[in-house]
Enzyme design. Structure first.
Site, PDB file in Angstrom:
ATOM      1  N   SER A   1       0.220 -17.187  26.690  1.00 37.64           N
ATOM      2  CA  SER A   1       0.743 -18.513  27.013  1.00 37.64           C
ATOM      3  C   SER A   1       2.239 -18.409  27.254  1.00 37.64           C
ATOM      4  O   SER A   1       2.899 -17.506  26.736  1.00 37.64           O
ATOM      5  CB  SER A   1       0.478 -19.472  25.854  1.00 37.64           C
ATOM      6  OG  SER A   1       1.177 -20.693  26.028  1.00 37.64           O
TER       7      SER A   1
ATOM      8  N   TYR B   1       2.021 -22.528  16.737  1.00 39.25           N
ATOM      9  CA  TYR B   1       1.302 -22.164  17.958  1.00 39.25           C
ATOM     10  C   TYR B   1       2.106 -21.139  18.747  1.00 39.25           C
ATOM     11  O   TYR B   1       1.565 -20.114  19.183  1.00 39.25           O
ATOM     12  CB  TYR B   1       1.016 -23.390  18.830  1.00 39.25           C
ATOM     13  CG  TYR B   1       0.368 -23.020  20.147  1.00 39.25           C
ATOM     14  CD1 TYR B   1      -0.932 -22.521  20.181  1.00 39.25           C
ATOM     15  CD2 TYR B   1       1.062 -23.117  21.350  1.00 39.25           C
ATOM     16  CE1 TYR B   1      -1.532 -22.141  21.373  1.00 39.25           C
ATOM     17  CE2 TYR B   1       0.480 -22.750  22.544  1.00 39.25           C
ATOM     18  CZ  TYR B   1      -0.811 -22.262  22.559  1.00 39.25           C
ATOM     19  OH  TYR B   1      -1.394 -21.875  23.742  1.00 39.25           O
TER      20      TYR B   1
END
Length: 252
Positions: free
Chosen positions: A139, A152
Site C-alpha cells: 500500500s 495500519y
C-alpha cells in the site's frame, strides 16, 4: 496438470479476485483462498473452462489452519509458480490514543502474520525447484505515514520491509519477489475500515476517479509475463488525482 499454478489469497473480492481472473486468462490454474465460501464458489463460475480451480476456505490469521491446509495440497497442486499475497485489511481510522486493540490485532495478524504464514508454507517448494514468483500487495501506506493511519501504516511498512528481505534471502534461488503498493483503489477496503458504514466508505472515492482492482491485476499480469532476467521489484501506483497518501485532487 500442464498449466502453471497461481495461489491468490483474499480472492473473494477486489484486487485478489481481479488477480485470480487475470491469471486464469493467462492460462494459470488457480488456487484461491478466502474466508467466504460462497464468494469462492461464485468465482468458479467466472473462470475460463480450460483452467482448473481449487478453492480453499480459511482465514490467513489462523496459523495452524494455514499450514495444515497448504501443507496438505494434492500432489498435482503443490508446484506453485506464482504466489499473490493479497489478503489484508484496514480496521478503523483513529488517532493512536483512541485506537482499538482489536483493530490493531486484526491488522497485524492479517496484513503481516497472515502473509508470513502463507509464505512459510509455499516458499520451501519454490526454493527446492529454484523457480517461482512472489507478489506481495502492499500500500502507499507502506511508503508514507498519514494522520490516524498509525498501526495500519505500520503493518504495511512491515510488508514493504519483509518483501525486501524476501528478495535478498531468496536471491540465491532465482526467485522473483515483487511488491505492488497501490494508492486509492475502489474496493470493499473502506467499507471494512469503516465497519460497514456505506456512506462514509463511498465518500472516500467521490470527486475523482480512483484506481480499480483490475488496474492492479494488470500490473500483476505485466510482472509475471516478463522474461526470466527481469523482475519488477517495487511498484507504487496511484490514480492520476492522487499525489501522495493524503493529497487527492477532487476537482479533476
Amino acid at each position: 496438470m500442464e498449466n502453471k499454478i497461481a495461489l491468490v489469497t483474499g480472492a473473494t473480492s477486489g484486487i485478489g479476485k481481479a488477480c485470480a481472473l487475470t491469471l486464469a486468462k493467462l492460462g494459470y490454474n488457480i488456487i484461491a483462498t478466502g474466508r467466504r465460501a460462497d464468494r469462492l464458489k461464485e468465482l468458479a463460475a467466472e473462470l475460463p473452462n480450460e483452467v482448473e480451480y481449487l478453492p480453499l476456505v480459511f482465514d490467513v490469521r489462523d496459523r495452524e489452519k494455514v499450514l495444515d491446509i497448504l501443507g496438505a495440497l494434492p500432489e498435482e497442486w503443490k508446484a506453485i509458480d506464482v504466489l499473490i499475497n493479497n489478503a489484508g485489511n484496514a480496521h478503523g481510522l483513529d488517532p493512536i490514543q483512541n485506537g482499538s486493540l482489536d483493530d490493531w490485532d486484526a491488522m497485524m495478524d492479517i496484513n503481516v502474520k497472515g502473509l508470513l504464514y502463507v509464505s512459510k508454507a509455499i516458499i520451501p517448494g519454490m526454493t527446492k525447484r529454484k523457480s517461482g514468483i512472489i507478489i506481495n500487495i502492499g500500500s502507499i501506506a507502506g511508503k508514507e505515514v498519514y494522520p490516524n493511519g498509525n498501526v495500519y501504516c505500520g503493518s504495511k511498512h512491515a510488508v514493504d520491509a519483509i518483501t525486501n528481505g524476501m528478495r535478498i534471502d531468496l536471491n540465491p534461488f532465482g526467485l522473483k519477489v515483487i511488491a505492488i503498493h497501490p494508492g486509492l483503489v475502489e474496493t470493499e477496503f473502506s467499507l471494512v475500515r469503516f465497519k460497514g458504514d456505506e456512506k462514509r466508505s463511498e465518500s472516500v472515492y467521490q470527486g475523482f476517479e480512483p484506481l480499480l482492482a483490475q488496474d492492479i491485476a494488470d500490473i500483476v499480469e505485466f510482472a509475471v509475463t516478463r522474461p526470466p532476467h527481469v523482475v519488477i521489484a517495487d511498484v507504487v501506483v496511484l490514480p492520476t488525482a492522487q499525489a501522495s497518501a493524503t493529497i487527492v485532487n477532487k476537482e479533476l
